[in-house]
Design a protein around this motif. Sequence first.
Motif: not given
Length: 255
Positions: A104-105, A132, A228, A236-237, A239
Amino acid sequence: MIDLHSHLLPNIDDGSKSIRASLRMAHEAVEDGIEAALMTPHHMNGHYMNHKADVIRLTQEFQAHLDKEKIPLQVFPSQEVRINGGLIDALDNDDILFADEDNRYLLLEFPDDDVPTYSDDMIFNIMQRGISVQIAHPERNLKIMAQPDILFNLIEKGAIAQVTASSYVGTFGKKVEKFSEAIVAHNLAHVFVSDAHDLPNREYEMRQAFHKLGTNLGKQYQQMFEKNAEAILDGNNVEKLIPEMIVKRRFFNGF
């Protein structure tokens, strides 16, 4: 603490030059409070090519050295990927490592003095894949320093940014320190990283940066950055606070 950006793997880029240096740096990381770290050698930057399979193997070997020396640091394979015309093909060919196992990142690096004109389109294409983008050390990019709206626009579109701890505490000079403070204060950064190299002034200053962050902006902001980093490692997401534009005139007046 979790460090999402470091150059500990020996003899593959401009970071550590020996396993002895890597083990020393790992000791320094643990002393600074780091328990887990991503190994992020440069990839596709015109000087270094560190393919996914090689980084995975070398990280596993380094973890074995750490375990043998009883250094309590957990390391994971990743890359610091330079934005370039071949990046989409590298993604298609499964030669890119991410910060997390869910892919994801992605840690993306610009040239030190520029943000290529095609960056917006390429980052949009990457993010369309559910990836992301983490922007590496924007506080030291000369183009972003001259035009802070570049970073604002990227963050507003969904990118996230790392700020190097040493930048925030002044190791790279007052101008970089002030710009780092501005990025953080304007909600344009989301994590601190070490970006540690085996070079002068490229050491671990994470604890000092978090202390300064807590003093300047409060304990809650400090905790957000810490959480974070964990969120990114777990896929995960993160903030995010509402990004604000840096007014260049105010920045150069030192606020």
